[in-house]
Scaffold this motif. Structure first.
Motif, PDB file in Angstrom:
ATOM      1  N   THR A   1      87.697  38.144  17.704  1.00 10.96           N
ATOM      2  CA  THR A   1      88.198  38.057  16.333  1.00 10.96           C
ATOM      3  C   THR A   1      88.575  36.630  15.990  1.00 10.96           C
ATOM      4  O   THR A   1      88.316  36.174  14.882  1.00 10.96           O
ATOM      5  CB  THR A   1      89.418  38.974  16.121  1.00 10.96           C
ATOM      6  OG1 THR A   1      90.417  38.637  17.084  1.00 10.96           O
ATOM      7  CG2 THR A   1      89.035  40.434  16.224  1.00 10.96           C
ATOM      8  N   LEU A   2      89.197  35.928  16.938  1.00 12.70           N
ATOM      9  CA  LEU A   2      89.624  34.559  16.670  1.00 12.70           C
ATOM     10  C   LEU A   2      89.672  33.772  17.969  1.00 12.70           C
ATOM     11  O   LEU A   2      90.160  34.262  18.983  1.00 12.70           O
ATOM     12  CB  LEU A   2      91.017  34.546  16.021  1.00 12.70           C
ATOM     13  CG  LEU A   2      91.558  33.183  15.615  1.00 12.70           C
ATOM     14  CD1 LEU A   2      90.677  32.518  14.553  1.00 12.70           C
ATOM     15  CD2 LEU A   2      92.983  33.306  15.088  1.00 12.70           C
ATOM     16  N   ASP A   3      89.159  32.559  17.896  1.00 16.13           N
ATOM     17  CA  ASP A   3      89.205  31.631  19.022  1.00 16.13           C
ATOM     18  C   ASP A   3      89.753  30.313  18.496  1.00 16.13           C
ATOM     19  O   ASP A   3      89.192  29.748  17.552  1.00 16.13           O
ATOM     20  CB  ASP A   3      87.801  31.441  19.595  1.00 16.13           C
ATOM     21  CG  ASP A   3      87.779  30.634  20.881  1.00 16.13           C
ATOM     22  OD1 ASP A   3      88.808  30.604  21.589  1.00 16.13           O
ATOM     23  OD2 ASP A   3      86.739  30.033  21.185  1.00 16.13           O
ATOM     24  N   LEU A   4      90.857  29.849  19.050  1.00 17.72           N
ATOM     25  CA  LEU A   4      91.474  28.580  18.669  1.00 17.72           C
ATOM     26  C   LEU A   4      91.526  27.678  19.897  1.00 17.72           C
ATOM     27  O   LEU A   4      92.066  28.086  20.933  1.00 17.72           O
ATOM     28  CB  LEU A   4      92.899  28.801  18.137  1.00 17.72           C
ATOM     29  CG  LEU A   4      93.020  29.622  16.863  1.00 17.72           C
ATOM     30  CD1 LEU A   4      94.472  29.997  16.603  1.00 17.72           C
ATOM     31  CD2 LEU A   4      92.448  28.851  15.675  1.00 17.72           C
ATOM     32  N   ASP A   5      90.982  26.482  19.783  1.00 24.48           N
ATOM     33  CA  ASP A   5      90.967  25.543  20.903  1.00 24.48           C
ATOM     34  C   ASP A   5      91.511  24.192  20.475  1.00 24.48           C
ATOM     35  O   ASP A   5      91.220  23.720  19.369  1.00 24.48           O
ATOM     36  CB  ASP A   5      89.536  25.331  21.408  1.00 24.48           C
ATOM     37  CG  ASP A   5      88.971  26.539  22.122  1.00 24.48           C
ATOM     38  OD1 ASP A   5      89.705  27.148  22.923  1.00 24.48           O
ATOM     39  OD2 ASP A   5      87.802  26.868  21.885  1.00 24.48           O
TER      40      ASP A   5
ATOM     41  N   ALA B   1     102.736  23.585  24.847  1.00 24.94           N
ATOM     42  CA  ALA B   1     103.467  24.402  23.872  1.00 24.94           C
ATOM     43  C   ALA B   1     102.575  24.756  22.682  1.00 24.94           C
ATOM     44  O   ALA B   1     102.636  25.869  22.161  1.00 24.94           O
ATOM     45  CB  ALA B   1     104.730  23.678  23.408  1.00 24.94           C
ATOM     46  N   LEU B   2     101.741  23.809  22.257  1.00 23.84           N
ATOM     47  CA  LEU B   2     100.805  24.120  21.172  1.00 23.84           C
ATOM     48  C   LEU B   2      99.823  25.185  21.624  1.00 23.84           C
ATOM     49  O   LEU B   2      99.521  26.120  20.877  1.00 23.84           O
ATOM     50  CB  LEU B   2     100.060  22.871  20.692  1.00 23.84           C
ATOM     51  CG  LEU B   2      99.018  23.155  19.604  1.00 23.84           C
ATOM     52  CD1 LEU B   2      99.667  23.692  18.332  1.00 23.84           C
ATOM     53  CD2 LEU B   2      98.201  21.923  19.307  1.00 23.84           C
ATOM     54  N   LEU B   3      99.309  25.072  22.846  1.00 20.89           N
ATOM     55  CA  LEU B   3      98.385  26.080  23.364  1.00 20.89           C
ATOM     56  C   LEU B   3      99.033  27.464  23.335  1.00 20.89           C
ATOM     57  O   LEU B   3      98.403  28.440  22.910  1.00 20.89           O
ATOM     58  CB  LEU B   3      97.935  25.729  24.784  1.00 20.89           C
ATOM     59  CG  LEU B   3      96.970  26.730  25.430  1.00 20.89           C
ATOM     60  CD1 LEU B   3      95.648  26.798  24.668  1.00 20.89           C
ATOM     61  CD2 LEU B   3      96.732  26.365  26.885  1.00 20.89           C
ATOM     62  N   ALA B   4     100.282  27.573  23.761  1.00 17.78           N
ATOM     63  CA  ALA B   4     100.979  28.866  23.742  1.00 17.78           C
ATOM     64  C   ALA B   4     101.081  29.388  22.307  1.00 17.78           C
ATOM     65  O   ALA B   4     100.882  30.587  22.061  1.00 17.78           O
ATOM     66  CB  ALA B   4     102.364  28.720  24.373  1.00 17.78           C
ATOM     67  N   HIS B   5     101.364  28.505  21.358  1.00 18.17           N
ATOM     68  CA  HIS B   5     101.446  28.907  19.951  1.00 18.17           C
ATOM     69  C   HIS B   5     100.082  29.402  19.459  1.00 18.17           C
ATOM     70  O   HIS B   5      99.992  30.425  18.769  1.00 18.17           O
ATOM     71  CB  HIS B   5     101.940  27.732  19.099  1.00 18.17           C
ATOM     72  CG  HIS B   5     102.035  28.055  17.649  1.00 18.17           C
ATOM     73  ND1 HIS B   5     103.036  28.845  17.129  1.00 18.17           N
ATOM     74  CD2 HIS B   5     101.238  27.710  16.605  1.00 18.17           C
ATOM     75  CE1 HIS B   5     102.857  28.968  15.825  1.00 18.17           C
ATOM     76  NE2 HIS B   5     101.772  28.288  15.476  1.00 18.17           N
TER      77      HIS B   5
END
Length: 169
Positions: free
Chosen positions: A98-102, A74-78
């Motif tokens: 532009t943005l990468d969140l891991d 669920a966090l990954l989807a967010h």
């Protein structure tokens, strides 16, 4: 689910607009990590790093610690929704973005599914993840190795053996 803590990596090397170059975009994304359903606990300073792969643009990187009542998928989807909100589009692997969140680590230990692996598969070799993370969570232990972030970072700083041609072994 009880409230979990997550260590996240964020990076940007492509402007969203003239008013949102990568440094400003990463700062805005860090602010977004403090909005529900997340609670921002800590954010590292922004750092510059060279890109992996074909991209030629320098990256702006940071790490964040957040809390959430969300399981890792669920966090990954967010996080993917946040990336899209900040102009991320599908494209070439390791290309400019532009943005990468891991998700790097979470307080629940390890997680593995078809679409997500925590700890992040490659974080132990990536100084651009480890250096900012060590500034805000140096004692967080990798559940796979038992080493702290500080220790893993120190290992990436050691010189590696090379063969006669100068290629790393």
């Amino acid at each position: 689910m009880t409230r979990a803590r997550y260590a996240l990596a964020l990076g940007s090397n492509r402007p969203l607009s003239a008013s949102l170059p990568p440094r400003a975009l990463a700062a805005a994304a860090a602010q977004a990590l403090g909005q529900p359903p997340l609670r921002l606990i800590a954010i590292s300073p922004l750092m510059t790093s060279r890109p992996l792969g074909p991209s030629q643009r320098l990256y702006i990187n940071a790490a964040a610690i957040v809390e959430a009542d969300l399981p890792p998928p669920a966090l990954l989807a967010h996080l993917k929704a946040l990336e899209r909100r900040f102009g991320r589009r599908g494209g070439r692997r390791w290309g400019a973005r532009t943005l990468d969140l891991d998700i790097i680590l979470w307080s629940g230990g390890a997680w593995a599914s078809r679409t997500l692996q925590v700890p992040h598969r490659a974080f132990r070799e990536r100084r651009f993840v480890l250096a900012p993370l060590a500034q805000i969570a140096p004692a967080w232990r990798d559940p796979a190795t038992g080493l702290t972030i500080r220790h893993i970072l120190a290992r990436t700083s050691r010189s590696k053996p090379v063969d006669r041609t100068g290629k790393r072994l």
